[in-house]
Design a protein around this motif. Structure first.
Motif, short mmCIF file in Angstrom:
data_model
loop_
_atom_site.label_atom_id
_atom_site.label_comp_id
_atom_site.label_asym_id
_atom_site.label_seq_id
_atom_site.Cartn_x
_atom_site.Cartn_y
_atom_site.Cartn_z
N PRO A 89 -5.64 -12.47 1.88
CA PRO A 89 -6.85 -11.91 2.49
C PRO A 89 -6.62 -10.59 3.22
O PRO A 89 -7.43 -9.66 3.14
CB PRO A 89 -7.29 -13.00 3.46
CG PRO A 89 -6.77 -14.26 2.87
CD PRO A 89 -5.50 -13.91 2.17
N VAL A 90 -5.50 -10.49 3.92
CA VAL A 90 -5.27 -9.31 4.75
C VAL A 90 -5.05 -8.04 3.91
O VAL A 90 -5.25 -6.92 4.37
CB VAL A 90 -4.08 -9.56 5.71
CG1 VAL A 90 -2.81 -9.81 4.92
CG2 VAL A 90 -3.87 -8.41 6.67
N MET A 91 -4.67 -8.22 2.65
CA MET A 91 -4.27 -7.07 1.84
C MET A 91 -5.43 -6.20 1.37
O MET A 91 -5.30 -4.99 1.24
CB MET A 91 -3.50 -7.59 0.62
CG MET A 91 -2.80 -6.52 -0.17
SD MET A 91 -2.23 -7.17 -1.77
CE MET A 91 -3.61 -6.79 -2.82
N TYR A 92 -6.60 -6.83 1.13
CA TYR A 92 -7.67 -6.12 0.44
C TYR A 92 -8.10 -4.84 1.16
O TYR A 92 -8.25 -3.79 0.57
CB TYR A 92 -8.88 -7.05 0.25
CG TYR A 92 -8.60 -8.15 -0.73
CD1 TYR A 92 -8.83 -7.97 -2.08
CD2 TYR A 92 -8.08 -9.36 -0.30
CE1 TYR A 92 -8.55 -8.97 -3.00
CE2 TYR A 92 -7.80 -10.38 -1.21
CZ TYR A 92 -8.03 -10.18 -2.55
OH TYR A 92 -7.75 -11.17 -3.44
N ARG A 93 -8.32 -4.98 2.46
CA ARG A 93 -8.85 -3.85 3.21
C ARG A 93 -7.90 -2.65 3.13
O ARG A 93 -8.32 -1.53 2.92
CB ARG A 93 -9.05 -4.27 4.66
CG ARG A 93 -10.21 -3.57 5.30
CD ARG A 93 -10.53 -4.16 6.64
NE ARG A 93 -10.98 -5.55 6.52
CZ ARG A 93 -11.50 -6.22 7.54
NH1 ARG A 93 -11.63 -5.64 8.71
NH2 ARG A 93 -11.91 -7.47 7.39
N PHE A 94 -6.60 -2.95 3.26
CA PHE A 94 -5.63 -1.85 3.26
C PHE A 94 -5.45 -1.27 1.86
O PHE A 94 -5.33 -0.06 1.69
CB PHE A 94 -4.30 -2.34 3.83
CG PHE A 94 -4.41 -2.70 5.29
CD1 PHE A 94 -4.51 -1.69 6.25
CD2 PHE A 94 -4.47 -4.01 5.70
CE1 PHE A 94 -4.64 -2.01 7.60
CE2 PHE A 94 -4.61 -4.34 7.04
CZ PHE A 94 -4.70 -3.34 8.00
N ALA A 95 -5.47 -2.15 0.86
CA ALA A 95 -5.34 -1.66 -0.51
C ALA A 95 -6.54 -0.77 -0.86
O ALA A 95 -6.39 0.28 -1.49
CB ALA A 95 -5.25 -2.84 -1.48
N THR A 143 0.82 -1.22 0.00
CA THR A 143 0.00 0.00 0.00
C THR A 143 0.85 1.27 0.00
O THR A 143 0.37 2.33 -0.37
CB THR A 143 -0.93 0.02 1.23
OG1 THR A 143 -0.18 -0.39 2.36
CG2 THR A 143 -2.10 -0.92 1.04
N THR A 144 2.12 1.14 0.37
CA THR A 144 2.98 2.33 0.36
C THR A 144 3.24 2.83 -1.05
O THR A 144 3.68 3.95 -1.25
CB THR A 144 4.33 2.04 1.04
OG1 THR A 144 4.95 0.93 0.36
CG2 THR A 144 4.17 1.68 2.51
N LEU A 145 2.98 1.98 -2.04
CA LEU A 145 3.23 2.39 -3.43
C LEU A 145 2.06 3.19 -4.01
O LEU A 145 2.20 3.89 -5.01
CB LEU A 145 3.45 1.16 -4.31
CG LEU A 145 4.71 0.33 -4.04
CD1 LEU A 145 4.73 -0.87 -4.96
CD2 LEU A 145 5.97 1.17 -4.22
N ILE A 146 0.91 3.05 -3.38
CA ILE A 146 -0.29 3.62 -4.00
C ILE A 146 -0.33 5.16 -3.99
O ILE A 146 -0.66 5.77 -5.01
CB ILE A 146 -1.56 2.97 -3.39
CG1 ILE A 146 -1.61 1.50 -3.84
CG2 ILE A 146 -2.83 3.70 -3.81
CD1 ILE A 146 -2.66 0.64 -3.20
N PRO A 147 0.04 5.81 -2.88
CA PRO A 147 -0.03 7.28 -2.89
C PRO A 147 0.79 7.92 -4.01
O PRO A 147 0.40 8.96 -4.55
CB PRO A 147 0.54 7.66 -1.51
CG PRO A 147 0.29 6.47 -0.66
CD PRO A 147 0.45 5.29 -1.56
#
Lengths: 283, 249, 340
Positions: free
Chosen positions: A219-225, A198-202
Motif C-alpha cells: 500500500p505505501v508504495m503507490y503514492r511514491f511510485a 522509486t529511485t529506479l524510475i528517474p
C-alpha cells in the motif's frame, strides 16, 4: 421503485462452490513465498487474464484470494505465488503435490490488454506485487509481436526476498527487456543497487507518450511510485495499478474489498489511474 | 498427526471454574480425548509430566511463585493457550490492581501480610508468550472447542474481534438496554454467542475489550443510561482492570 | 381497485384464512418492547400495530447465519447447501421494509446473480400494512410513504376501527378468495405525518454527499461511536457478510458458513498481514452513510436508506443518521449561499 428485473433462479449461480484442483508442484521461492502449480480437473483451462485472481480454499480452514502468477499462455495449469501471512497460507505451506484445494474464479477485471497492445510496457512491482505482474510480464514476453519494449522495475526489501530468481536472471540476460532491480537493504553478497523502488524510475529511458505502465506493490508504495512516474512525465492516462483489499466472496457481494463505491474484486483489482484518482480510499 | 499431542492443564490464581467447565464437556469429552493424551491435570488426575505439546493455563499471575511456574510451563510447552478471563486479561483478580497493593495485602491477610508476597494480578501474556486465548469467565466452551479443533488440524485459531452486539443481533435478541439494564456488550469481544444477553442477563465484559475500544464513548453510553462516571468505569474494570487502567484519565 | 373493510377484531380470522393457503410470517411481540417477524402458529398472536420489527424480512431471504456448503475432511469433498424457496406469505410488512427487499433484490441480481438469495426469494407474497411514524421513522424523506403499496400483493390501510383491504395483484386477489369482507366506501386517510425529516428534497441529496467527504461530522460522530456494528446489522439494506469454516469436534467434517458482517467493525477491512484499510471510526461512519446515500445511489438514482430508523433507534450511543445527514445538508446550504 428500483428500475431493474430480478434474475430468475435458473439464471442465478452457485457463486460459492469451488471446484477441486490438484497441486502439481510446490516450489519454495523465499523463506515466506512459495509458488504452487495447480491443475483444474480434466485438464480444464482456467482461462484467465493477467491481473486476475482466484479464491483458493482448504476445507475447515477457509478461503482467500490469490493473484494468478502465471501467464494465460501457460497451458493446462496455472501458478499461484503465495506469501505465508495467515492461517490459510500457513496450512497451505504444509501441502504437497497431489493434494487438492478448492478453486473459484478467475475473478476481477484483470489487465485490459487492448490498452497495452502496440505500446511499450512498464511494470513497476514492489515485493509480492511481482506475483500478479509476472503474469503480465510473461504474457508480454510470449506475445512480443503485440507489444513494444518491455521495462520492468522491481524492488524488494532484501535480496533474500527476491522472487522468481531464475526468471529474474533471464530478464537480466534478455537484451530485449529493460529490467532493473533494487533492494532496500542488500546483504553482503548483493552487488546491485540499494534503495527504494522509486529511485529506479528517474533513470528509465521511456518513450513517454507510447508507454503504458502497471503498478503493483504494498500500500505505501503507490503514492511514491506515482509521484516518481508523474515527475518523469508519464501521462496519467498511461498508468494502471493493481490494488489489494480484504476479500471474502470475490464476486462483488460481501462488501469487504470496497474502496468508496468500487468493489476491488469486481471492478478491480486493476484500475486505470484517472478513474481511481477520485476514490479517496484508494491510495 | 502420527502421535497424539500431549496436553497438560495448569491453574494459577483463579477459581478453577474454567477447568470445571472443561470437565463439563459431557457430549464432547470422548471426542476430545480421542485426539489428545492428557498428561497432567491436577484437578482431574494424579501425576506430573515433564513434557507436553499443548499447555492450557488457567488463572492470573499474582505471586512471585506464579511467575517462576509459568516460565517453567512455557519452557516445556510447544503451544500455550490461556484459558479464561484471569489468564487472558487478569480477570476479576485484577480489580485489586486498582487499589494500592499494601492495602490489598492487609485487607486479605491482616497482620500476616508479610508472609504472603503478592504482585498485581497479571495476564499470562505480560510474562510469557501466549499463543492462543480461550476467553470468558468461565472460559467459553464453544470457543474452547474451536481452538481445540484448530490445534488438532494444525491451523491457527482465529480470535473474534467484533463486539457482543453482533452476536445479539445475529440471534435477534432484544437489546439489553431496551430491557432497562446496563450492558457492556458494545465494547466486549464476541465469541460466546452472546450467552448472557440471550438468557436475560447483561454482558459483564468477561471476554475482554475489543481491539482499540472507544472507552470514552462507552462511558458516555453508560452515563446516558443512568450510571455515574465512576460507576461506569467500575463496571468496565470488573474484568478488564488492566486494560482500562491506562485509558481512564 | 376494490377496497374492502376488515374490522380490527377480524385480523386473526384473515391470518387464519391465509394460513390455509401458505405458511404465514408476521410480527410477534418479543421481549419487553420489541417485535420480531416469526412464523404464525396462533393467528391471534400476529401483531399489525407495531413501530418496527428488530430485523426486517430480509432475514428470510438472506439469513443472519447460513451454511453455504458442507464438507468432508476425509474425502476432501463438499456439497452445496439447500436454499429452499420462501414460498410464504409475509403478513404485516411496512412499506420501507419491502422497499429494502427490492433494493436487496437489485444487489443480489446485478453483477453476479446469487442463487442463495434469489432462490430463497421465490414464492414470497407480501401483505403490507400502514403504520403511524414514531420518533425514528423518516421514510417520507427518502420517498417511501407509510401508505405506499408498491410491490405488495395485498395492502392493509389502518383506520380507527379496522383496515382497508386492497388486493393489488392477481396473487393477492386469489388469497382473499373465500373470506367475506364488506366493501369500504369512504376514502383513504391522510398521508402519514413524520416526526423526523431530512431537510432537503431527496433529489438533491446526491449533491450534498458529493461535498461531504471531508466534513467534520464524521470525526464528531466517531467520538460517540463505539464501533459495535449494531447499525449495520439491523439495517434492512445492508448485505455485507463474512464467511468462516466450522469444523466438528471429531474433525471429520464441517461447514462453510456465512453471517452478516458490517463495515463499522474494525476487522471488516483488515487484510492478512494486519493492514486495516478503514482504520478510524470516522472513516467507517462515513463509509456506512455513503453506502446508504451515495455509492449505490449514484448508480441507481435511489437512496439505499429506506428511513426505517432502526440504526438510530438501536444505537446505544444515540447516533442519529438523520442528524448526520441534516448536518451535511446544513453545511451544504451554507456553502451554496456563500458567495465565493
Amino acid at each position: 421503485m428500483i428500475n431493474f428485473e430480478m434474475v430468475s433462479p435458473d439464471n442465478a449461480k452457485d457463486l460459492y462452490l469451488p471446484v477441486m484442483a490438484e497441486i502439481i508442484k510446490v516450489e519454495q521461492m523465499t523463506e515466506l513465498e512459495t509458488l504452487y502449480t495447480v491443475a483444474l480437473p480434466d485438464g480444464a483451462e482456467l482461462g484467465h487474464k493477467p491481473g486476475q485472481f482466484v479464491e483458493l480454499s482448504i476445507f475447515g480452514v477457509g478461503e482467500a484470494p490469490f493473484s494468478i502468477s502465471s501467464s494465460p499462455t501457460m497451458p493446462g495449469v496455472f501458478e499461484l505465488g503465495v506469501r505465508k501471512v495467515g492461517m490459510l497460507t500457513e496450512v497451505l505451506s504444509r501441502m504437497q503435490p497431489g493434494q487438492k484445494v478448492g478453486i473459484r474464479g478467475p475473478f476481477g477485471n484483470g489487465i485490459d490488454l487492448e490498452n497495452f497492445k502496440g505500446k511499450d510496457v512498464l511494470i513497476v512491482a514492489g515485493g509480492i506485487g511481482l506475483v500478479p505482474m509476472r503474469s503480465m510480464i510473461n504474457y508480454v514476453i510470449d506475445n512480443q509481436q503485440d507489444f513494444g519494449k518491455l521495462h520492468i522495475v522491481y524492488g524488494a526489501r532484501t535480496d533474500s526476498e527476491l522472487l522468481f530468481e531464475d526468471e529474474l536472471e533471464r530478464w537480466t540476460a534478455d537484451a530485449g527487456i529493460d529490467y532493473r532491480v533494487t533492494v532496500d537493504q542488500g546483504s553482503s553478497e548483493w552487488t546491485g543497487p540499494t534503495g527504494v523502488i522509486t529511485t529506479l524510475i528517474p533513470g528509465l529511458e521511456l518513450d513517454l507518450a507510447n508507454t503504458v505502465c502497471c503498478i503493483c506493490g504494498p500500500p505505501v508504495m503507490y503514492r511514491f511510485a506515482l509521484m516518481a512516474l508523474k515527475s518523469k512525465g508519464l501521462p496519467e492516462r498511461n498508468i494502471y495499478m493493481s490494488l489489494e483489499r480484504r476479500m471474502k466472496c470475490g464476486v462483488g457481494k460481501c462488501g469487504h474489498c470496497q474502496i468508496n463505491s468500487s468493489y476491488v474484486c469486481h471492478d478491480g483489482p486493476v484500475y486505470h489511474y484517472p478513474e481511481i484518482k477520485s476514490l479517496q480510499e484508494a491510495l | 498427526m502420527a502421535d497424539k499431542p500431549r496436553v497438560a492443564i495448569f491453574d494459577f490464581t483463579g477459581c478453577e471454574g474454567c477447568e470445571l467447565n472443561q470437565l463439563n464437556f459431557e457430549d464432547q469429552l470422548l471426542d476430545i480425548l480421542a485426539h489428545v493424551d492428557i498428561v497432567e491435570w491436577r484437578e482431574a488426575m494424579d501425576g506430573h509430566a515433564d513434557e507436553y505439546d499443548i499447555a492450557f493455563v488457567e488463572g492470573s499471575l499474582s505471586t512471585p511463585d506464579c511467575i517462576q511456574r509459568i516460565h517453567e510451563v512455557r519452557r516445556k510447552a510447544k503451544v500455550l493457550v490461556a484459558l479464561g478471563a484471569c489468564a487472558v486479561q487478569g480477570g476479576v483478580n485484577a480489580v485489586k490492581n486498582t487499589h494500592p497493593i499494601d492495602e490489598v495485602r492487609e485487607e486479605v491477610y491482616g497482620q500476616d501480610k508479610y508472609l504472603f508476597p503478592t504482585l498485581p494480578a497479571l495476564p499470562l501474556s505480560s510474562v510469557v508468550k501466549v499463543d492462543y486465548n480461550v476467553r470468558g469467565c468461565p472460559m467459553t466452551q464453544i470457543e474452547f472447542l474451536k481452538v481445540f479443533t484448530s490445534l488438532v488440524m494444525g491451523k491457527e485459531p482465529v480470535e473474534p474481534e467484533h463486539s457482543v452486539c453482533v452476536e445479539c443481533k445475529l440471534k435477534e435478541n432484544e437489546c439489553v438496554f431496551e430491557r432497562g439494564m446496563i450492558c457492556l456488550g458494545p465494547v466486549i469481544r464476541a465469541g460466546c454467542d452472546a450467552q448472557c444477553p440471550s438468557v436475560g442477563q447483561y454482558c459483564t465484559g468477561c471476554r475482554g475489550l475489543v481491539p482499540e475500544p472507544n472507552l470514552e464513548g462507552m462511558e458516555e453510553i453508560l452515563v446516558s443510561h443512568g450510571l455515574s462516571v465512576d460507576e461506569a468505569w467500575k463496571r468496565l474494570e470488573l474484568y478488564n482492570a488492566n486494560e482500562v487502567e491506562g485509558v481512564r484519565s | 381497485m376494490v377496497q374492502l373493510f376488515l374490522e380490527s377484531d377480524r385480523v386473526a380470522e384473515l391470518v387464519a384464512h391465509l394460513m390455509k393457503q401458505k405458511s404465514v410470517f408476521a410480527p410477534h411481540a418479543k421481549g419487553r418492547k420489541s417485535f420480531a417477524f416469526e412464523e404464525v402458529k396462533d393467528p391471534s398472536a400476529a401483531v399489525l400495530d407495531y413501530p418496527r420489527v428488530m430485523h426486517s424480512i430480509r432475514k428470510f431471504f438472506f439469513p443472519p447465519q447460513e451454511t453455504l456448503m458442507t464438507f468432508d475432511l476425509k474425502e476432501n469433498t463438499c456439497s452445496v447447501a439447500e436454499t429452499p424457496a420462501a414460498d410464504a406469505i409475509f403478513f404485516g410488512v411496512h412499506s420501507y421494509d419491502l422497499g429494502a427487499v427490492h433494493r436487496l433484490d437489485y444487489n443480489f441480481s446485478e453483477g453476479n446473480p446469487e442463487k442463495n438469495y434469489i432462490a430463497r426469494r421465490q414464492g414470497a407474497v407480501f401483505v403490507g400494512v400502514s403504520y403511524k411514524p414514531d420518533e425514528f421513522h423518516f421514510s417520507g424523506s427518502v420517498g417511501i410513504d407509510p401508505y405506499d403499496t408498491a410491490g405488495f400483493d395485498i395492502f392493509l390501510t389502518k383506520l380507527l376501527d379496522g383496515y382497508i383491504v386492497e388486493a393489488l395483484t392477481p396473487v393477492g386477489e386469489g388469497l382473499l378468495d373465500g373470506i367475506e369482507l364488506p366493501a369500504h366506501e369512504a376514502g383513504k386517510p391522510a398521508r402519514g405525518h413524520f416526526q423526523q425529516h431530512i431537510y432537503l428534497p431527496q433529489a438533491k441529496l446526491g449533491q450534498v454527499m458529493d461535498g461531504s467527504y471531508q466534513n467534520e461530522v464524521w470525526d464528531d460522530t466517531a467520538k460517540k461511536c463505539v464501533g459495535c456494528g449494531t447499525c449495520n446489522l439491523v439495517c434492512p439494506t445492508c448485505y455485507c457478510f463474512t464467511v468462516e469454516d466450522e469444523v466438528n469436534v471429531q474433525v471429520t467434517g464441517g461447514s462453510r458458513d456465512r453471517r452478516w458482517d458490517g463495515c463499522m467493525l474494525r476487522d471488516f477491512s483488515a487484510v492478512a498481514g494486519g493492514e486495516v484499510f478503514r482504520e478510524t471510526l470516522a472513516e467507517r461512519q462515513r463509509h456506512r452513510v455513503f453506502r446508504k446515500f451515495k455509492y449505490i445511489s449514484d448508480e441507481t438514482g435511489q437512496p439505499w436508506c429506506v428511513g426505517c430508523g432502526r440504526c438510530t433507534a438501536c444505537c446505544t450511543a444515540g447516533i442519529s443518521i438523520v442528524n448526520i445527514i441534516n448536518r451535511l445538508v446544513g453545511d451544504y446550504e451554507k456553502v451554496a449561499v456563500t458567495p465565493i
